[in-house]
Scaffold this motif. Structure first.
Motif, mmCIF file in Angstrom:
data_model
loop_
_atom_site.group_PDB
_atom_site.id
_atom_site.type_symbol
_atom_site.label_atom_id
_atom_site.label_comp_id
_atom_site.label_asym_id
_atom_site.label_seq_id
_atom_site.Cartn_x
_atom_site.Cartn_y
_atom_site.Cartn_z
ATOM 1 N N TRP A 181 25.175 54.950 38.050
ATOM 2 C CA TRP A 181 23.876 55.131 37.364
ATOM 3 C C TRP A 181 23.931 56.354 36.438
ATOM 4 O O TRP A 181 23.504 56.303 35.287
ATOM 5 N N ALA A 182 24.473 57.465 36.959
ATOM 6 C CA ALA A 182 24.558 58.690 36.152
ATOM 7 C C ALA A 182 25.497 58.497 34.960
ATOM 8 O O ALA A 182 25.227 58.991 33.860
ATOM 9 N N CYS A 183 26.592 57.777 35.181
ATOM 10 C CA CYS A 183 27.519 57.499 34.069
ATOM 11 C C CYS A 183 26.823 56.697 32.985
ATOM 12 O O CYS A 183 26.942 57.003 31.785
ATOM 13 N N GLU A 184 26.079 55.668 33.379
ATOM 14 C CA GLU A 184 25.366 54.847 32.402
ATOM 15 C C GLU A 184 24.292 55.655 31.680
ATOM 16 O O GLU A 184 24.055 55.465 30.480
ATOM 17 N N LEU A 185 23.638 56.543 32.410
ATOM 18 C CA LEU A 185 22.638 57.418 31.793
ATOM 19 C C LEU A 185 23.266 58.240 30.676
ATOM 20 O O LEU A 185 22.759 58.270 29.542
ATOM 21 N N TRP A 186 24.375 58.882 30.970
ATOM 22 C CA TRP A 186 24.990 59.785 29.983
ATOM 23 C C TRP A 186 25.683 59.015 28.868
ATOM 24 O O TRP A 186 25.650 59.432 27.712
ATOM 25 N N TYR A 187 26.297 57.891 29.182
ATOM 26 C CA TYR A 187 26.926 57.101 28.126
ATOM 27 C C TYR A 187 25.893 56.549 27.150
ATOM 28 O O TYR A 187 26.081 56.565 25.937
ATOM 29 N N SER A 188 24.773 56.048 27.682
ATOM 30 C CA SER A 188 23.809 55.346 26.832
ATOM 31 C C SER A 188 22.752 56.253 26.206
ATOM 32 O O SER A 188 22.092 55.840 25.252
ATOM 33 N N ASN A 189 22.591 57.473 26.713
ATOM 34 C CA ASN A 189 21.512 58.338 26.216
ATOM 35 C C ASN A 189 21.974 59.679 25.649
ATOM 36 O O ASN A 189 21.184 60.372 25.012
ATOM 37 N N SER A 190 23.216 60.059 25.895
ATOM 38 C CA SER A 190 23.648 61.396 25.465
ATOM 39 C C SER A 190 24.015 61.431 23.994
ATOM 40 O O SER A 190 24.266 60.402 23.363
ATOM 41 N N LEU A 199 21.634 65.554 26.844
ATOM 42 C CA LEU A 199 20.526 64.614 26.928
ATOM 43 C C LEU A 199 19.340 65.249 26.229
ATOM 44 O O LEU A 199 19.070 66.441 26.429
ATOM 45 N N ILE A 200 18.625 64.459 25.428
ATOM 46 C CA ILE A 200 17.542 65.009 24.616
ATOM 47 C C ILE A 200 16.288 64.169 24.817
ATOM 48 O O ILE A 200 16.212 63.034 24.329
ATOM 49 N N PRO A 201 15.310 64.691 25.576
ATOM 50 C CA PRO A 201 14.069 63.943 25.783
ATOM 51 C C PRO A 201 13.461 63.490 24.457
ATOM 52 O O PRO A 201 13.530 64.194 23.457
ATOM 53 N N ILE A 202 12.869 62.314 24.452
ATOM 54 C CA ILE A 202 12.243 61.643 23.313
ATOM 55 C C ILE A 202 13.297 61.053 22.372
ATOM 56 O O ILE A 202 13.220 59.883 21.992
ATOM 57 N N ALA A 203 14.309 61.838 21.998
ATOM 58 C CA ALA A 203 15.321 61.338 21.056
ATOM 59 C C ALA A 203 16.039 60.116 21.600
ATOM 60 O O ALA A 203 16.497 59.253 20.836
ATOM 61 N N SER A 204 16.135 60.009 22.931
ATOM 62 C CA SER A 204 16.836 58.870 23.526
ATOM 63 C C SER A 204 16.085 57.556 23.325
ATOM 64 O O SER A 204 16.629 56.475 23.565
#
Length: 551
Positions: free
Chosen positions: A319-328, A342-347
């Protein structure tokens, strides 16, 4: 890509100049320099403007500047698939390249405007307006209708937006569910080229600094070879459940499942067998599993207070890997360091082949904030898009979980070829859908010239010229026949399309089949182009034979 350089020297009150220069630090410098020279340009070109010139002068000169800027902003794939036998009017490489080129020229003009006298300002302002007009025309021809899904609840997203604004975020966007795309960022008002759609203070950017301030860093810093990105994964797995976290509101808006290729199930894996996507996902998951096994359960056993076993399962790690791959995003900070963040809103800004925001990866030193400025206009109610990067659809599915709309110029098929023991300008070769080409003439057929030239030299190592001589044409037929056999075999490996016609399948199977059909379409286009090429070659060969018979 380093920006183009404005000229510091001003010749007179009614005349000024701008320099377009290819940086010697560019890893593709030699190839681009050679291409510039073939078009009649140097790697450093001075463009002079005169206020007394005729009415068409600005438009004509801008076309020359754009041709140079396009080449300067080429990436490796665009450079490989360039087509030299097309006119200046058609000399467009990709949507990304066109936006980069136009905006780099606009940046030069605006810099020059700041240091010019009034007569020069009038001239430069006219040039500025002409560039903006070209960007508008490009934008109008590539606009996408935004359909908002109105029955979707956005309370969590709006709460996050309010929290961000209370903490210094400035935005001209709202979050909504978009048909076919999930959550997206919608313009609240008409935004012009250069407008800041979103500005986020550096204090709200999630990066390695937060790990260094946590108790787990005392343990992680002693692990040989562990990267900052891996530390952030482990920090996120725990921070997600921290009720005292500064970023609690942000974590509350995150999905419990990201639906990237890394989450594909067994049926999806079976459906995509034989494709590039299958290989990419399998390699990525194997890498992640190895990474996880090197850390756990050892960390939990040694430090259960810092790494509670219930928070560090394989599922949580994925889950954490997918978070960082898809949103970072990769962000360059004021200290010059590039960090994964990770950047709130920008994601919430989705990817497009025709993005509104192209350059966004650097913290502004003056404001200590990250600004998302528009490279093309975005109308009120329209979804505002980013470019995540020059990625293939297999990469976007694997790490982001979607197939982009439109023809992706980065959907390439890498090829392993015999090097032929001769020196080549290119060390690797590739093909893509021939529908992206504008040159289907003899010796081209919509296929990349470096690839065809390599195959010709493998057949006949002596110097080959693209002239309709009998020896060349017979060699050409052999090359095209080999390509038909090669891609026919690759097509067979994908199986029967009817086997993929499954009903009531899950999201992952549908995505796998969609990609498989894309790869079939690319193979099919190459085969069709080769058959077309054989017709052209046979026609020329008949002419040669007829001429020879006449003596």
């Amino acid at each position: 890509m380093e920006p183009l350089l404005p000229c510091k020297a001003i010749e007179s009150d009614n005349k000024c100049s701008i320099v377009l220069e290819l940086s010697e630090d560019d890893p593709l410098f030699e190839k681009k320099k050679k291409l510039l020279q073939s078009k009649g340009f140097n790697s450093k070109e001075r463009i002079i403007f005169k206020s007394s010139s005729g009415p068409d002068y600005i438009a004509t000169t801008l076309k020359v500047m754009l041709q140079i800027a396009r080449i300067i902003n080429l990436d490796e794939v665009e450079l490989y698939f360039r087509e030299d036998d097309i006119s200046l009017a058609e000399d467009l490489y990709s949507p990304r390249n066109e936006l980069q080129a136009l905006n780099s020229i606009l940046q030069l003009v605006d810099i020059s405007l700041c240091s010019s006298v009034q007569m020069q300002k009038d001239l430069l302002q006219e040039l500025h307006d002409a560039v903006v007009d070209m960007i508008h025309k490009f934008s109008d021809s590539n606009s996408v209708k935004t359909v908002i899904v109105k029955d979707q609840n956005c309370d969590k997203e709006n709460y996050l937006l309010d929290w961000c604004e209370q903490n210094g975020v400035r935005t001209r966007l709202q979050i909504a569910y978009v048909e076919g795309a999930g959550r997206g960022a919608i313009a609240l008002e008409d935004l012009k080229v250069g407008d800041t759609a979103l500005e986020i203070p550096a204090s709200l950017i999630i990066c390695e600094k937060l790990v260094h301030e946590s108790e787990m860093y005392l343990v992680l810093k002693n692990i040989d070879g562990i990267s900052s990105e891996t530390m952030l994964l482990l920090w996120s797995m725990k921070e997600k459940y921290n009720n005292n976290s500064k970023f609690k509101t942000y974590f509350a808006t995150l999905s419990e499942e990201f639906r990237t290729g890394l989450s594909f199930g067994l049926k999806a894996n079976m459906a995509m067998a034989g494709t590039l996507l299958f290989n990419e996902i399998m390699q990525a998951k194997q890498h992640l599993r190895t990474q996880y096994d090197e850390l756990f359960p050892a960390l939990c056993d040694a430090h259960p207070d810092i790494f509670p076993p219930e928070l560090y399962s394989w599922e949580s790690f994925l889950w954490a890997c997918e978070l960082w791959y898809s949103n970072s995003m990769k962000i360059k900070f004021a200290d010059g360091k590039l960090r994964t963040c990770l950047i709130p809103i920008a994601s919430f800004l989705n990817h497009s082949l025709y993005p509104h925001v192209v350059n966004y990866g650097k913290v502004d030193c003056a404001t200590n904030s990250l600004k998302f400025c528009l490279s093309r206009p975005c109308g009120a109610g329209e979804e505002c898009f980013l470019s995540y990067g020059n990625f293939s659809s297999s990469h976007l599915i694997t790490f982001y979980g979607f197939l982009p709309k439109g023809d992706n110029p980065y959907d390439i098929i890498p090829l392993e070829l015999d090097d032929g023991n001769f020196i080549s300008e290119w060390t690797s070769h590739m093909v893509r859908g021939t529908w992206l080409s504008r040159n289907d003439k003899i010796f081209h057929y919509g296929l990349p010239s470096p690839f065809l030239d390599h195959l010709r030299r493998l057949k006949t190592p002596v110097l080959h010229t693209k002239t309709p001589l009998q020896a060349n044409l017979e060699n050409e037929k052999e090359v095209l026949d080999d390509l038909i056999n090669m891609f026919g075999s690759l097509m067979d490996e994908l199986g029967d399309p009817d086997d993929d016609d499954r009903k009531d399948t899950g999201w992952d199977v549908k995505l796998a089949i969609e990609f498989k059909n894309l790869q079939r379409r690319i193979y099919s286009s190459v085969i069709t182009s080769c058959y077309w090429g054989l017709k052209l070659v046979d026609k020329e060969l008949c002419k040669c034979m007829a001429e020879d018979s006449l003596g």
